[in-house]
Design a protein around this motif. Structure first.
Motif, PDB file in Angstrom:
ATOM      1  N   PRO B 355       0.825  -1.218   0.000  1.00  0.00           N
ATOM      2  CA  PRO B 355       0.000   0.000   0.000  1.00  0.00           C
ATOM      3  C   PRO B 355       0.856   1.264   0.000  1.00  0.00           C
ATOM      4  O   PRO B 355       1.863   1.350   0.702  1.00  0.00           O
ATOM      5  CB  PRO B 355      -0.801  -0.122   1.304  1.00  0.00           C
ATOM      6  N   GLY B 356       0.458   2.218  -0.809  1.00  0.00           N
ATOM      7  CA  GLY B 356       1.134   3.520  -0.829  1.00  0.00           C
ATOM      8  C   GLY B 356       2.497   3.506  -1.482  1.00  0.00           C
ATOM      9  O   GLY B 356       3.285   4.429  -1.286  1.00  0.00           O
ATOM     10  N   ILE B 357       2.769   2.496  -2.278  1.00  0.00           N
ATOM     11  CA  ILE B 357       4.116   2.357  -2.833  1.00  0.00           C
ATOM     12  C   ILE B 357       4.492   3.537  -3.735  1.00  0.00           C
ATOM     13  O   ILE B 357       5.681   3.848  -3.911  1.00  0.00           O
ATOM     14  CB  ILE B 357       4.233   1.007  -3.597  1.00  0.00           C
ATOM     15  N   ASP B 358       3.484   4.210  -4.303  1.00  0.00           N
ATOM     16  CA  ASP B 358       3.774   5.347  -5.177  1.00  0.00           C
ATOM     17  C   ASP B 358       3.775   6.687  -4.443  1.00  0.00           C
ATOM     18  O   ASP B 358       4.011   7.727  -5.060  1.00  0.00           O
ATOM     19  CB  ASP B 358       2.740   5.392  -6.318  1.00  0.00           C
ATOM     20  N   ASP B 359       3.512   6.653  -3.157  1.00  0.00           N
ATOM     21  CA  ASP B 359       3.450   7.895  -2.384  1.00  0.00           C
ATOM     22  C   ASP B 359       4.719   8.030  -1.524  1.00  0.00           C
ATOM     23  O   ASP B 359       4.875   7.298  -0.541  1.00  0.00           O
ATOM     24  CB  ASP B 359       2.199   7.870  -1.489  1.00  0.00           C
ATOM     25  N   PRO B 360       5.601   8.946  -1.860  1.00  0.00           N
ATOM     26  CA  PRO B 360       6.866   9.054  -1.107  1.00  0.00           C
ATOM     27  C   PRO B 360       6.676   9.529   0.332  1.00  0.00           C
ATOM     28  O   PRO B 360       7.654   9.559   1.080  1.00  0.00           O
ATOM     29  CB  PRO B 360       7.668  10.079  -1.920  1.00  0.00           C
ATOM     30  N   LYS B 361       5.433   9.856   0.694  1.00  0.00           N
ATOM     31  CA  LYS B 361       5.175  10.240   2.082  1.00  0.00           C
ATOM     32  C   LYS B 361       4.448   9.123   2.837  1.00  0.00           C
ATOM     33  O   LYS B 361       3.829   9.361   3.871  1.00  0.00           O
ATOM     34  CB  LYS B 361       4.382  11.550   2.140  1.00  0.00           C
ATOM     35  N   SER B 362       4.544   7.899   2.288  1.00  0.00           N
ATOM     36  CA  SER B 362       4.022   6.722   2.985  1.00  0.00           C
ATOM     37  C   SER B 362       5.217   5.821   3.338  1.00  0.00           C
ATOM     38  O   SER B 362       6.292   5.952   2.740  1.00  0.00           O
ATOM     39  CB  SER B 362       3.042   5.950   2.100  1.00  0.00           C
ATOM     40  N   PRO B 363       5.046   4.908   4.303  1.00  0.00           N
ATOM     41  CA  PRO B 363       6.181   4.070   4.708  1.00  0.00           C
ATOM     42  C   PRO B 363       6.779   3.261   3.559  1.00  0.00           C
ATOM     43  O   PRO B 363       8.007   3.209   3.400  1.00  0.00           O
ATOM     44  CB  PRO B 363       5.589   3.154   5.784  1.00  0.00           C
ATOM     45  N   TYR B 364       5.919   2.607   2.766  1.00  0.00           N
ATOM     46  CA  TYR B 364       6.464   1.845   1.643  1.00  0.00           C
ATOM     47  C   TYR B 364       6.958   2.777   0.535  1.00  0.00           C
ATOM     48  O   TYR B 364       7.987   2.531  -0.098  1.00  0.00           O
ATOM     49  CB  TYR B 364       5.404   0.885   1.072  1.00  0.00           C
ATOM     50  N   GLY B 365       6.219   3.857   0.318  1.00  0.00           N
ATOM     51  CA  GLY B 365       6.557   4.754  -0.779  1.00  0.00           C
ATOM     52  C   GLY B 365       7.903   5.437  -0.592  1.00  0.00           C
ATOM     53  O   GLY B 365       8.665   5.610  -1.547  1.00  0.00           O
ATOM     54  N   VAL B 366       8.222   5.811   0.640  1.00  0.00           N
ATOM     55  CA  VAL B 366       9.503   6.484   0.867  1.00  0.00           C
ATOM     56  C   VAL B 366      10.652   5.511   0.611  1.00  0.00           C
ATOM     57  O   VAL B 366      11.722   5.902   0.102  1.00  0.00           O
ATOM     58  CB  VAL B 366       9.564   7.091   2.282  1.00  0.00           C
ATOM     59  N   LEU B 367      10.419   4.246   0.935  1.00  0.00           N
ATOM     60  CA  LEU B 367      11.469   3.249   0.687  1.00  0.00           C
ATOM     61  C   LEU B 367      11.668   3.047  -0.810  1.00  0.00           C
ATOM     62  O   LEU B 367      12.807   3.015  -1.300  1.00  0.00           O
ATOM     63  CB  LEU B 367      11.100   1.922   1.356  1.00  0.00           C
ATOM     64  N   ALA B 368      10.563   2.901  -1.535  1.00  0.00           N
ATOM     65  CA  ALA B 368      10.670   2.693  -2.984  1.00  0.00           C
ATOM     66  C   ALA B 368      11.304   3.908  -3.649  1.00  0.00           C
ATOM     67  O   ALA B 368      12.163   3.764  -4.544  1.00  0.00           O
ATOM     68  CB  ALA B 368       9.278   2.419  -3.566  1.00  0.00           C
ATOM     69  N   ALA B 369      10.897   5.095  -3.212  1.00  0.00           N
ATOM     70  CA  ALA B 369      11.452   6.308  -3.817  1.00  0.00           C
ATOM     71  C   ALA B 369      12.943   6.432  -3.525  1.00  0.00           C
ATOM     72  O   ALA B 369      13.749   6.724  -4.420  1.00  0.00           O
ATOM     73  CB  ALA B 369      10.697   7.535  -3.296  1.00  0.00           C
ATOM     74  N   ALA B 370      13.320   6.197  -2.274  1.00  0.00           N
ATOM     75  CA  ALA B 370      14.735   6.317  -1.914  1.00  0.00           C
ATOM     76  C   ALA B 370      15.568   5.274  -2.637  1.00  0.00           C
ATOM     77  O   ALA B 370      16.683   5.567  -3.108  1.00  0.00           O
ATOM     78  CB  ALA B 370      14.897   6.174  -0.401  1.00  0.00           C
ATOM     79  N   ALA B 371      15.052   4.052  -2.732  1.00  0.00           N
ATOM     80  CA  ALA B 371      15.799   3.003  -3.434  1.00  0.00           C
ATOM     81  C   ALA B 371      16.020   3.393  -4.885  1.00  0.00           C
ATOM     82  O   ALA B 371      17.113   3.188  -5.442  1.00  0.00           O
ATOM     83  CB  ALA B 371      15.053   1.669  -3.338  1.00  0.00           C
ATOM     84  N   GLY B 372      14.995   3.953  -5.497  1.00  0.00           N
ATOM     85  CA  GLY B 372      15.138   4.380  -6.885  1.00  0.00           C
ATOM     86  C   GLY B 372      16.137   5.509  -7.035  1.00  0.00           C
ATOM     87  O   GLY B 372      16.924   5.532  -7.992  1.00  0.00           O
TER      88      GLY B 372
END
Lengths: 103, 561
Positions: B355-372
Motif C-alpha cells: 500500500p502507498g508504494i507510489d506515495d513518497p510520504k508513505s512508509p512503503y513509498g519512501v522506501l521505494a522512492a529512496a531506493a530508486g
C-alpha cells in the motif's frame, strides 16, 4: 518419501560415552559444558584426565536421546576439541544393535 | 628477531590481515593497544558506545565479507559489546573483538572493571581466548582471523590483559594464517550422498529452493539449479539479494512477513532444497507444518545445522557454491509444467501489492522512492521492527551484501552504526539507514560518530511514536492492550539531528515529498529524513505466532484491528 523421524524417541542405549581429546583442557571443559547446556543434553558424568601426548582427555557420559551424531558434530567444531568420538564400548553396542536389526 | 610488546604485536597483526579501520573506545585496560595502533596506518573510529563500535565493525564486515575489528576495554566496555557479538554469531558475521582485561595478577580478584570475558562470551561467540603470554599473540591473532572467516563465519573474542599488552617479547617469524583445524568448509560431501540427493531431485515433481544467508554468494549456482529443476526460489530475510528482484525464478521472501506466493509455495512443494538456511522459526512458522509433504535436501557448511530443526533426507556439508557445483552435473534438466502451472496460479491468486508504494510520504513509498534515487548499488542497513520488515518487502536488493539487517538476534539499534560501518568500508557508495524512532533512540549517540566522520549516510526515520511491531502484535494477539509500547515523550528528531550537526528534513509539511527527498539524498554528507507514520499502520502479511506460513493474516481482513 516419508520424513525421517526427528522426535528422538528411539534410543540405542540409556546413555552414551563420548571421548574427547582436548587442547587447553580447562577451555575445552567450559565450552563442552556450555554446548551441552545450550542444547539441553542431559549430562550424566564427566571425567577429565591428562593425555599421554600433551593433549587432555574428557570422558563425557550423556543420555542417548538419538542426537549423538549431532552432538558429536557440534563438539568437533569447537576449536578446543582436537577429536571427538563415541566411546569404544558405545561403538560396539551400536554395531551390535545394527547387526541385530539387519538380522 | 624483533622485540615487540603485546600491543604492537596485535597492531601489526591487524595490518598483516588487511585491517585498515577499527572501531572502538579506549579505557584503562586497552590503552597500550590504542597507543600501538596509533603507530600504524590503521584508522581508529571512536564510537560513542561499545555496542555502536561492534555494529560499525559488523557493517564493515557484512559489506566486505571480510573479518573486521572492534575494540573495547575491560568490564563495562566488554559488557556493552556483548550484544554486537551475539548478533554477529546469530548472523554468521566475521568479527575479531579485541578486549582489554585487567592485569594477570588481578584476574579473579574482582578488580576494578574486571569481568569474566571468557565465561561471558562462550555461548555467544564462535570462539574466545584469554591471552596469558604476549608470545602467544602472533599465533592467537592468526587463528582468530582464520576462525572468524573460515567455515561458517562468526565472532572471535581475544581478551588481552593489560600487562600482556605491555609485555615485550622476542618475535621470530609471523605464523601462517591458518586455523588450528585447517580451512573448514573446503571439503565436499561424500559422492554417495551427492548421488542420493541427485536421485531424489531427479524424481521429484514440485521442487522448491529455500535459500538463506549461507547461499548469498552462490546466486549463480542457485539460479542454475532452479533452471535445471524448473523450480522457484524463495529466500529468508538473510538471503535477500542472492538473486535480483526481477529474476524470473525468484518467488520472494518467506516467513512471518514474507510474500504470500512464497509462503503458499512452501505448503505445496514435494522437495525442499535448503541451501545455507537453518529452518529458523521466524522463517518456518510452525515447524511441524513447514513443507509437510516434502523431502528435504539440506546443504549447509555447518554440519551442526543438519537435522537440528528439521530432519533431512540428505544432508550435504560444505560451502553452498562448491556443493552445488558438484551436484549440478549429476542432475538431468527437466521441465515440470504441472508445477509451473501451480506456481502461476498461486501468483495470480495471492498478489503482493504494497500500500502507498507510489506515495513518497508513505512508509512503503519512501522506501521505494529512496531506493530508486540511490540506485541498485546502494547499501541499506535496517533497524528491527516494522521498518525492517517494510524494507525487506519493498527495498529491491540486487546483490548480496547490500541489505544489512539483524536477522537472527533482531537487535534494535543495529541500523545506524551498521550503516556507518558500511559507509566506512565502501567510500562513495550510497548508504541508507532505514530505522524507526524506537530503534534510533537505542543507539542515537552514534549520530555524533556519524557527524564527526561526515559520511554520506541517509537516515530514513519512520517516526510513529510507538514500538510498532510490538503494538501490532498487541493489536492482533493481546486484545488491543497496548502495554508499555507507546512513547509519550517524543523527541523532535530533526532538531535532534541538527544539534549533532546533521542536515535534517521533515517530510510531513513538504508539498512535494519526492523532490524534498531527492534533494536530501543528493546533498553531500549525512542527512536525516523524518517521515511521520500512523502507529496503527500494520505490516502485512503476518503469520501469527505458532501458525503455519500459509495461514497469513492479510491486510484486507485486519486493516483496522
Amino acid at each position: 518419501m516419508p520424513t525421517p523421524k526427528n522426535d528422538h524417541a528411539w534410543t540405542a542405549a540409556a546413555s552414551a560415552v563420548l571421548e574427547l581429546t582436548t587442547g587447553d583442557t580447562l577451555a575445552a571443559l567450559r565450552h563442552v559444558a556450555a554446548c551441552l547446556a545450550r542444547r539441553s543434553y542431559p549430562l550424566l558424568g564427566l571425567a577429565c584426565t591428562p593425555g599421554a601426548t600433551g593433549n587432555g582427555r574428557l570422558v563425557v557420559t550423556v543420555a542417548d536421546d538419538g542426537r549423538l551424531e549431532r552432538l558429536l558434530a557440534e563438539l568437533r567444531a569447537l576449536p578446543e576439541i582436537v577429536a571427538a568420538r563415541l566411546g569404544r564400548g558405545q561403538q560396539a553396542a551400536q554395531a551390535g544393535l545394527v547387526n541385530d536389526a539387519a538380522a | 628477531m624483533t622485540r615487540l610488546t603485546g600491543a604492537r604485536i596485535i597492531a601489526q597483526s591487524l595490518c598483516r590481515h588487511g585491517i585498515t579501520t577499527v572501531a572502538g573506545i579506549p579505557g584503562g585496560a586497552n590503552l597500550p593497544l590504542f597507543d600501538a595502533l596509533a603507530e600504524t596506518p590503521i584508522r581508529i573510529v571512536l564510537a560513542r558506545h561499545e555496542q555502536g563500535a561492534g555494529f560499525i565493525a559488523q557493517g564493515m564486515a557484512r559489506v566486505t565479507g571480510r573479518a573486521q575489528v572492534c575494540l573495547a576495554t575491560s568490564g563495562p566496555g566488554v559488557m556493552n559489546l556483548l550484544t554486537a557479538i551475539a548478533d554477529a554469531k546469530a548472523d554468521s558475521v566475521p568479527l575479531v573483538c579485541i578486549t582489554g582485561q585487567v592485569p594477570r595478577s588481578l584476574l579473579g580478584t574482582d578488580a576494578f572493571q574486571e569481568v569474566d570475558v571468557y565465561g561471558l562470551t562462550i555461548p555467544i561467540a564462535k570462539h574466545n581466548v584469554l591471552v596469558r603470554r604476549a608470545a602467544d599473540l602472533p599465533r592467537v591473532m592468526a587463528e582468530a582471523f582464520a576462525l572468524a572467516t573460515s567455515g561458517r563465519p562468526g565472532p572471535v573474542v581475544v581478551d588481552v590483559p593489560r600487562d600482556v599488552q605491555t609485555e615485550a617479547v622476542e618475535l621470530g617469524a609471523w605464523p601462517a594464517s591458518a586455523g588450528p583445524k585447517g580451512p573448514a568448509g573446503s571439503g565436499l560431501p561424500e559422492p554417495g550422498d551427492l548421488a542420493f540427493a541427485a536421485a531424489l531431485l531427479a524424481r521429484c515433481e514440485r521442487p522448491l529452493l529455500y535459500c538463506g544467508g549461507g547461499a548469498a554468494k552462490a546466486g549463480e549456482a542457485i539460479a542454475a539449479l532452479a533452471e535445471t529443476l524448473d523450480a522457484p526460489v524463495v529466500t529468508t530475510l538473510m538471503g535477500l539479494g542472492l538473486l535480483p528482484p526481477n529474476h524470473p525464478r525468484l518467488a520472494g521472501m518467506i516467513g512471518m512477513h514474507g510474500a504470500p506466493t512464497a509462503n503458499h509455495l512452501l505448503a505445496r512443494c514435494d522437495m525442499l532444497v535448503a541451501v545455507g538456511a537453518r529452518f529458523d522459526d521466524r522463517a518456518t512458522g510452525d515447524a511441524k507444518r513447514f513443507c509437510p509433504g516434502a523431502s528435504v535436501v539440506h546443504i549447509d557448511i555447518d554440519p551442526a545445522e543438519h537435522h537440528k530443526n528439521r530432519q533431512a533426507h540428505v544432508a550435504l556439508a560444505g560451502d553452498a557454491g562448491r556443493v552445488l557445483a558438484a551436484l549440478l552435473p549429476l542432475l538431468p534438466a527437466r521441465s515440470r509444467p504441472a508445477w509451473t502451472a501451480i506456481r502461476e496460479r498461486l501468483a495470480r491468486e495471492h498478489p503482493f501489492a504494497l500500500p502507498g508504494i507510489d506515495d513518497p510520504k508513505s512508509p512503503y513509498g519512501v522506501l521505494a522512492a529512496a531506493a530508486g534515487m540511490l540506485g541498485p548499488d546502494a547499501v541499506v542497513a535496517t533497524d528491527v521492527g516494522q521498518n525492517q520488515m517494510r524494507a525487506a518487502q519493498a527495498w529491491p536488493c540486487h546483490r548480496p551484501g547490500r541489505f544489512l539487517t539483524s536477522g537472527g538476534l533482531g537487535t534494535m539499534g543495529f541500523g545506524l552504526p551498521a550503516a556507518i560501518g558500511a559507509a566506512l568500508a565502501e567510500p562513495g557508495r550510497p548508504v541508507a539507514c532505514v530505522t524507526g524512532d524506537g530503534g534510533l533512540l537505542m543507539n542515537v549517540q552514534e549520530l555524533a560518530t556519524l557527524a564527526e566522520l561526515g559520511l554520506p549516510v541517509k537516515i530514513l526515520l519512520m517516526d510513529n511514536g510507538v514500538l510498532g511491531l510490538v503494538r501490532q502484535q498487541q493489536a492482533l494477539f493481546v486484545g488491543g492492550r497496548y502495554t508499555a509500547s507507546t512513547f509519550t515523550a517524543r523527541p523532535n528528531f530533526t532538531a535532534l539531528a541538527a544539534s549533532f550537526g546533521i542536515a535534517a528534513l521533515d517530510l510531513e509539511p513538504c508539498r512535494d515529498g519526492r523532490a524534498a527527498l531527492a534533494a536530501a539524498l543528493a546533498a553531500p554528507g549525512p542527512a536525516l529524513v523524518r517521515l511521520p507514520v500512523d502507529p496503527d499502520a500494520h505490516v502485512y502479511p503476518m503469520v501469527p505466532p505458532g501458525a503455519a506460513n500459509h495461514e497469513m493474516i492479510l491486510e484486507n481482513r485486519h486493516a483496522h484491528a
